[in-house]
Design an enzyme around this catalytic site. Structure first.
Site, PDB file in Angstrom:
ATOM      1  CE  LYS A 106      -4.138  -1.778   2.212  1.00 21.70           C
ATOM      2  NZ  LYS A 106      -5.142  -1.513   3.244  1.00 21.70           N
TER       3      LYS A 106
ATOM      4  CB  SER B 290      -8.157   5.004   5.072  1.00 23.28           C
ATOM      5  OG  SER B 290      -8.307   4.700   6.433  1.00 23.28           O
TER       6      SER B 290
END
Length: 160
Positions: free
Chosen positions: A39, A126
């Site tokens: 990520k 998020s």
């Protein structure tokens, strides 16, 4: 003890809703900030821990730490036998079911506990927070004021 692993980049009101519910049910809740090289996180692990520390300050039975590698292994290293995962939708369930079965194979003594997000926070992620902010939208309903300030500070220096 129950451990809630995730990247928390950043922590949202959805995460906090689950933390509050877990804190009411379990003697100790550990929020485990995972390092995930796959990520592209906006915040460092240390910055995420600081934001979470601020957010959980009203919960005496909740603490934050970090881990790397497989979440289930990090949970084991903490000496826990329960891992909390949040579900926002059926799509989340499909992914989380596979992860839970894989984790059960790797660490049979660690049980995955799922909590459904409430209707007010089920749309929050998020990624959505960062996207809305980047596109000029208001994120007050997604994150607390401290996290919003950190996001705005980051946005001034780099593209989200």
């Amino acid at each position: 003890m129950i451990v809630y692993p995730g990247t928390f980049d950043p922590i949202t009101k959805g995460h906090m809703e689950l933390i509050a519910r877990a804190a009411a049910q379990f003697q100790e809740v550990v929020v485990l900030v995972m390092e995930n090289p796959a990520k592209n996180c906006l915040f460092t692990v240390e910055e995420r821990i600081e934001m979470i520390d601020h957010a959980i300050s009203g919960f005496p039975n909740v603490r934050v730490t970090s881990g790397s590698g497989l979440a289930v292994q990090a949970v084991q290293q903490l000496g826990a036998t329960m891992m909390l995962r949040g579900l926002r939708s059926a799509a989340d369930f499909a992914l989380e079911e596979t992860l839970a079965r894989n984790n059960a194979h790797l660490a049979p003594q660690v049980e995955t506990i799922w909590m459904l997000a409430n209707a007010e926070t089920a749309f929050i992620s998020s990624s959505a927070v960062k996207e809305v902010l980047y596109c000029g939208g208001k994120i007050d309903g997604y994150v607390d004021a401290h996290v919003k300030a950190k996001l705005l500070e980051k946005n001034a220096h780099q593209r989200i």
